[in-house]
Design an enzyme around this catalytic site. Structure first.
Site, mmCIF file in Angstrom:
data_model
loop_
_atom_site.group_PDB
_atom_site.id
_atom_site.type_symbol
_atom_site.label_atom_id
_atom_site.label_comp_id
_atom_site.label_asym_id
_atom_site.label_seq_id
_atom_site.Cartn_x
_atom_site.Cartn_y
_atom_site.Cartn_z
ATOM 1 N N LYS A 125 17.690 -19.132 -10.723
ATOM 2 C CA LYS A 125 18.123 -17.524 -10.521
ATOM 3 C C LYS A 125 19.317 -17.098 -11.386
ATOM 4 O O LYS A 125 18.984 -15.982 -12.070
ATOM 5 C CB LYS A 125 18.166 -17.232 -8.938
ATOM 6 C CG LYS A 125 17.853 -15.805 -8.420
ATOM 7 C CD LYS A 125 16.268 -16.017 -7.832
ATOM 8 C CE LYS A 125 15.464 -16.341 -8.959
ATOM 9 N NZ LYS A 125 14.243 -16.830 -8.439
ATOM 10 N N ASN A 138 -1.312 1.550 5.957
ATOM 11 C CA ASN A 138 -0.425 0.461 5.540
ATOM 12 C C ASN A 138 -0.080 -0.439 6.537
ATOM 13 O O ASN A 138 -0.022 -0.081 7.544
ATOM 14 C CB ASN A 138 1.047 1.179 5.099
ATOM 15 C CG ASN A 138 0.782 1.911 3.715
ATOM 16 O OD1 ASN A 138 -0.173 2.027 3.215
ATOM 17 N ND2 ASN A 138 1.729 2.418 3.247
ATOM 18 N N GLY A 139 0.031 -1.827 6.208
ATOM 19 C CA GLY A 139 0.455 -2.876 7.068
ATOM 20 C C GLY A 139 -0.861 -3.508 7.568
ATOM 21 O O GLY A 139 -1.824 -3.627 7.125
ATOM 22 N N GLU A 195 16.966 -23.767 -6.960
ATOM 23 C CA GLU A 195 16.274 -22.291 -7.106
ATOM 24 C C GLU A 195 17.697 -21.368 -7.438
ATOM 25 O O GLU A 195 17.495 -20.395 -8.180
ATOM 26 C CB GLU A 195 15.744 -22.012 -5.727
ATOM 27 C CG GLU A 195 15.581 -20.594 -5.548
ATOM 28 C CD GLU A 195 14.478 -20.009 -6.582
ATOM 29 O OE1 GLU A 195 13.863 -20.803 -7.456
ATOM 30 O OE2 GLU A 195 14.364 -18.816 -6.753
ATOM 31 N N TRP A 237 -3.004 -2.444 -1.384
ATOM 32 C CA TRP A 237 -2.569 -3.935 -1.827
ATOM 33 C C TRP A 237 -3.288 -4.426 -0.673
ATOM 34 O O TRP A 237 -2.811 -4.860 0.344
ATOM 35 C CB TRP A 237 -1.104 -3.879 -1.827
ATOM 36 C CG TRP A 237 -0.368 -5.417 -1.884
ATOM 37 C CD1 TRP A 237 -0.082 -6.237 -0.735
ATOM 38 C CD2 TRP A 237 -0.157 -6.039 -2.952
ATOM 39 N NE1 TRP A 237 0.206 -7.408 -1.195
ATOM 40 C CE2 TRP A 237 0.307 -7.406 -2.581
ATOM 41 C CE3 TRP A 237 -0.131 -5.557 -4.186
ATOM 42 C CZ2 TRP A 237 0.632 -8.190 -3.599
ATOM 43 C CZ3 TRP A 237 0.310 -6.607 -5.266
ATOM 44 C CH2 TRP A 237 0.784 -7.977 -4.760
ATOM 45 N N GLU A 248 18.243 -17.204 -15.237
ATOM 46 C CA GLU A 248 17.057 -16.168 -15.734
ATOM 47 C C GLU A 248 17.850 -14.832 -15.766
ATOM 48 O O GLU A 248 17.117 -14.145 -16.617
ATOM 49 C CB GLU A 248 15.808 -16.385 -14.893
ATOM 50 C CG GLU A 248 15.738 -15.931 -13.858
ATOM 51 C CD GLU A 248 14.435 -16.009 -13.063
ATOM 52 O OE1 GLU A 248 14.244 -16.233 -11.663
ATOM 53 O OE2 GLU A 248 13.387 -15.966 -13.655
ATOM 54 N N ARG A 280 4.665 0.279 -6.786
ATOM 55 C CA ARG A 280 4.723 -0.811 -5.770
ATOM 56 C C ARG A 280 3.714 -1.788 -5.788
ATOM 57 O O ARG A 280 3.594 -2.740 -4.913
ATOM 58 C CB ARG A 280 4.533 0.041 -4.249
ATOM 59 C CG ARG A 280 5.497 1.225 -3.954
ATOM 60 C CD ARG A 280 5.021 2.185 -3.285
ATOM 61 N NE ARG A 280 4.581 1.636 -1.743
ATOM 62 C CZ ARG A 280 5.346 1.896 -0.503
ATOM 63 N NH1 ARG A 280 6.444 2.317 -0.649
ATOM 64 N NH2 ARG A 280 4.697 1.051 0.366
ATOM 65 N N LYS A 339 6.796 -11.378 -15.720
ATOM 66 C CA LYS A 339 6.589 -11.672 -14.451
ATOM 67 C C LYS A 339 5.404 -12.510 -14.153
ATOM 68 O O LYS A 339 5.747 -13.384 -13.212
ATOM 69 C CB LYS A 339 6.231 -10.264 -13.561
ATOM 70 C CG LYS A 339 5.929 -10.469 -12.232
ATOM 71 C CD LYS A 339 7.213 -10.655 -11.368
ATOM 72 C CE LYS A 339 6.862 -10.885 -9.957
ATOM 73 N NZ LYS A 339 8.146 -11.749 -9.367
ATOM 74 N N CYS A 399 0.906 -1.081 0.030
ATOM 75 C CA CYS A 399 0.068 0.258 0.124
ATOM 76 C C CYS A 399 0.832 1.266 -0.244
ATOM 77 O O CYS A 399 1.952 1.188 0.535
ATOM 78 C CB CYS A 399 -0.924 0.281 1.146
ATOM 79 S SG CYS A 399 -1.859 -1.430 1.518
ATOM 80 N N HIS A 401 26.473 -40.609 -11.375
ATOM 81 C CA HIS A 401 25.458 -41.517 -12.167
ATOM 82 C C HIS A 401 25.600 -40.789 -13.544
ATOM 83 O O HIS A 401 24.672 -41.027 -14.340
ATOM 84 C CB HIS A 401 24.257 -41.423 -11.810
ATOM 85 C CG HIS A 401 24.197 -42.355 -10.407
ATOM 86 N ND1 HIS A 401 24.430 -43.795 -10.112
ATOM 87 C CD2 HIS A 401 23.960 -42.026 -8.958
ATOM 88 C CE1 HIS A 401 24.381 -43.987 -8.991
ATOM 89 N NE2 HIS A 401 24.091 -43.107 -8.298
HETATM 90 C C1 AGP Z 1 10.844 -16.867 -10.602
HETATM 91 O O1 AGP Z 1 12.234 -15.959 -10.365
HETATM 92 C C2 AGP Z 1 10.382 -16.971 -12.160
HETATM 93 N N1 AGP Z 1 10.291 -15.665 -12.647
HETATM 94 C C3 AGP Z 1 9.137 -17.988 -12.276
HETATM 95 O O2 AGP Z 1 9.872 -19.339 -12.091
HETATM 96 C C4 AGP Z 1 7.991 -18.012 -11.366
HETATM 97 O O3 AGP Z 1 8.446 -18.413 -9.990
HETATM 98 C C5 AGP Z 1 7.004 -18.791 -12.086
HETATM 99 O O4 AGP Z 1 6.667 -18.448 -13.328
HETATM 100 C C6 AGP Z 1 5.872 -18.965 -11.307
HETATM 101 O O5 AGP Z 1 5.178 -17.590 -11.021
HETATM 102 P P1 AGP Z 1 3.834 -17.579 -9.711
HETATM 103 O O6 AGP Z 1 4.623 -17.880 -8.595
HETATM 104 O O7 AGP Z 1 3.544 -16.173 -10.192
HETATM 105 O O8 AGP Z 1 3.095 -18.620 -10.163
#
Ligand code: AGP
Length: 609
Positions: free
Chosen positions: A486, A100-101, A482, A74, A489, A27, A604, A2, A505
């Site tokens: 990171k 906010n919060g 993970e 938000w 990407e 935000r 995103k 927010c 293996h």
């Molecule tokens: C994460 O860094 C990615 N951009 C991607 O893997 C993301 O986590 C995935 O597309 C899932 O998105 P969501 O959590 O909005 O469902």
């Protein structure tokens, strides 16, 4: 998250507040509203959706004033809607609040106001409670009434309050959520974030926790929690608006990495009562529901899927119910065995990921109970679930997910703890020990984040690499996946993650002189095994950077370089060990001059199949 904007002066408050809200749009928000003092009254207008929706309903020139407050919301309590949008007022609309919060004890306060004072609530928000509470204590002195109300409120919040009987002031309170005042000429500002007023003023006063501020046209007066006046030198802001939106960080990703301690604390603390009991607001998982479960599926995509892998370890261990994790795009097409004794947990930051949504519908159609772990309130995944466990990470803007991931992990721990305790498969002592350790994580993480020089230097040495390997055992393997994603990407380097025991293996054939291995070795019970894996790859020429727990110096005899994370129990290390990997990916991508927040080919939220 927010946003709050307040203005008092001589100019057109409506325009200034809306401009401030626009500056806070980055935000993320789901509704917006404004309250102006006009002709002896407070007039509030608000609308769900984008700011332009609000602008349409405030366009008439008569709707104007010299003072008012505005807000972008938000959602946390109550779905995004016109009614739930801020500002909120008391019953006769003489006291109006933006906030906010979260007010943790809002239910208790709401009940008290309804039962003892016959207050009729208009919205589902915790914010409305604040307006009625201040009204209850109001006896001609707004400042005093705010102090009394705040004394009853628990939680982390920032608020701005105006009152029709005292139109010469805006009162703000900061408690664990940012609030800053801006000093103008014949006018003053109050906001949750500097960009809101940077176009007009550059001298600002940052409020500290538990401080109250009274903002009038002529002055800004700060009071501490004992109501003693506090003197504070203004700070001159010399960043540009773009940098200010990112809180002074060059990219949102770095800002969001640094927001992780707070996001974790918010997700956990707001669901713990004074006895350390987890209170799952809005989730009705009773003992009989849990006893009935024969299996749990956790289904998600990308980073959220990696959070699910941690969920499998912890939920299965704590509940003794078999847990399977699947990527959503696979689950939906493999005709999985699902029945009415299945709990389906969907994890999604956006709540709009098409594959996750489709998998959820598939499971729902077969009778599963759907629990989702989602960051965006009111999103499609949240709406189609039986129960929703919100991560309180706030809006995540960078495409590379960081703070959403750690809060998803926190939800996995909390679901495991809650169900395991209720089912009787988790001992009381273990429950309380784990809660205590979880509570300590945000501060440990904040301390770790204070200095990233070592990781930055590593990035300078390795950013030209074409490939990197990530390995680990047990929970460390999930973090390796993970960390590898990171790096991939945002740096566009070809990375590969594998459970360390699987190396021999096949994949070990790829190791040659200088091959870079990021090696997670945080699991005490698997430490010896991990040392053997490190020896295996070093014998073939690999360069090994290890992530290990502080105090575990033995690793230095095997690895070429060690990044130490704060010590914590094995089961909780993913909350900490992922952070050096996020930072490493960030600094490598930065050294390669990539657009970190918007990496190529990625969006995103993936709303297509
Ligand atoms: C994460 O860094 C990615 N951009 C991607 O893997 C993301 O986590 C995935 O597309 C899932 O998105 P969501 O959590 O909005 O469902």
């Amino acid at each position: 998250m927010c946003g709050i904007v307040g203005y008092i002066g001589k100019a057109n408050a409506k325009e200034i507040i809306v401009e401030g809200l626009r500056r806070l749009e980055y935000r993320g928000y789901d509704s917006a509203g404004i309250a102006l003092y006009r002709n002896g009254k407070i007039e509030t207008r608000k609308h769900v959706g984008e700011l332009k929706n609000l602008e349409k309903i405030i366009a008439d020139p008569e709707y104007d004033s010299y003072m008012g407050i505005g807000h972008t919301r938000w959602a946390t309590h109550g779905v995004p809607s016109d009614i739930n949008a801020h500002p909120h007022s008391n019953s006769d609309n003489t006291i109006t609040v933006v906030h906010n919060g979260i007010i943790e004890n809002f239910l208790e306060l709401r009940r008290m106001l309804e039962e003892e004072h016959n207050v009729v609530f208009r919205s589902d928000t915790d914010t409305e409670v604040i307006a009625h509470l201040i009204s209850l204590y109001y006896d001609g002195d707004l400042h005093e009434a705010v102090n009394k109300a705040v004394a009853k409120m628990r939680g982390a919040y920032a608020i701005a309050v105006i009152c029709a009987s005292e139109p010469d002031k805006i009162i703000g309170v900061r408690k664990d959520a940012p609030l800053v005042a801006g000093i103008g000429e014949g006018c003053n500002f109050l906001a949750s974030d500097i960009p809101a007023f940077l176009r007009y003023v550059r001298r600002v006063i940052f409020l500290e926790n538990n401080e109250t501020v009274v903002v009038t046209r002529e002055k800004i007066t700060i009071y501490d929690e004992n109501n003693e006046q506090v003197e504070r030198e203004p700070y001159h802001v010399d960043w540009d608006v773009d940098a200010a939106e990112k809180g002074g960080y060059p990219f949102f990703m770095m800002k969001e990495i640094h927001e992780q301690p707070k996001a974790l604390a918010d997700t956990l603390k707001r669901r713990l009562d004074e006895n350390g009991d987890i209170v799952l607001d809005g989730i009705s998982l009773a003992r009989e529901d849990i006893d009935r479960l024969s299996r749990i599926y956790i289904v998600a995509c990308g980073t959220a899927y990696h959070a699910g892998l941690v969920g499998k370890y912890v939920i299965e261990k704590m509940t003794r119910i078999p847990v399977e994790v699947d990527v959503a795009s696979e689950f939906r097409y493999r005709d999985p065995y699902v029945d009415e004794n299945t709990l389906f947990i969907a994890i999604s930051q956006s709540g709009e990921t098409q594959d996750t949504l489709a998998a959820l519908r598939e499971a729902k159609g077969k009778g599963a109970r759907i629990l989702s772990v989602v960051n965006v309130v009111g999103s499609s995944v949240a709406r189609e679930s039986d129960d929703v466990f919100y991560t309180w990470a706030g809006p995540e803007i960078a495409v590379a997910s960081t703070k959403a991931y750690v809060t998803q992990l926190m939800c996995m721990y909390m679901i495991g703890l809650y169900m395991g305790r209720l089912k009787g498969t988790l001992a009381e002592a273990d429950y309380h020990d784990t809660i205590r350790e979880l509570l300590a994580v945000p501060d440990k993480l904040a301390a770790f984040l204070e200095d990233d020089t070592q990781i930055k230097n590593l990035a300078k040495r390795f950013y030209r690499r074409n490939e990197m390997f990530y390995i680990g055992r047990g929970l460390d393997s999930t973090v390796a996946y993970e960390g590898s994603l990171k790096m991939k990407e945002i740096s566009y380097i070809n990375t590969f993650a594998i459970a360390a025991g699987e190396l021999k293996h096949g994949t070990i054939a790829l190791v040659e002189e200088g091959t870079l291995f990021i090696t997670l070795a945080t699991q005490d019970k698997l430490f010896e095994k991990m040392l053997s894996n490190i020896e295996e790859i070093r014998a073939r020429g690999a360069y090994v950077v290890a992530v290990a727990k502080e105090g575990n110096r033995e690793i230095e005899t095997k690895a070429d370089e060690v990044i130490y994370i704060p010590s914590c129990p094995d089961d909780l290390t993913p909350l900490l060990s992922v952070v050096p990997l996020q930072l490493f990916a960030y600094h490598v991508a930065d050294a390669r001059k990539n657009n970190i927040d918007k990496p190529r080919n990625l969006a995103k939220s993936v709303t297509v199949e």
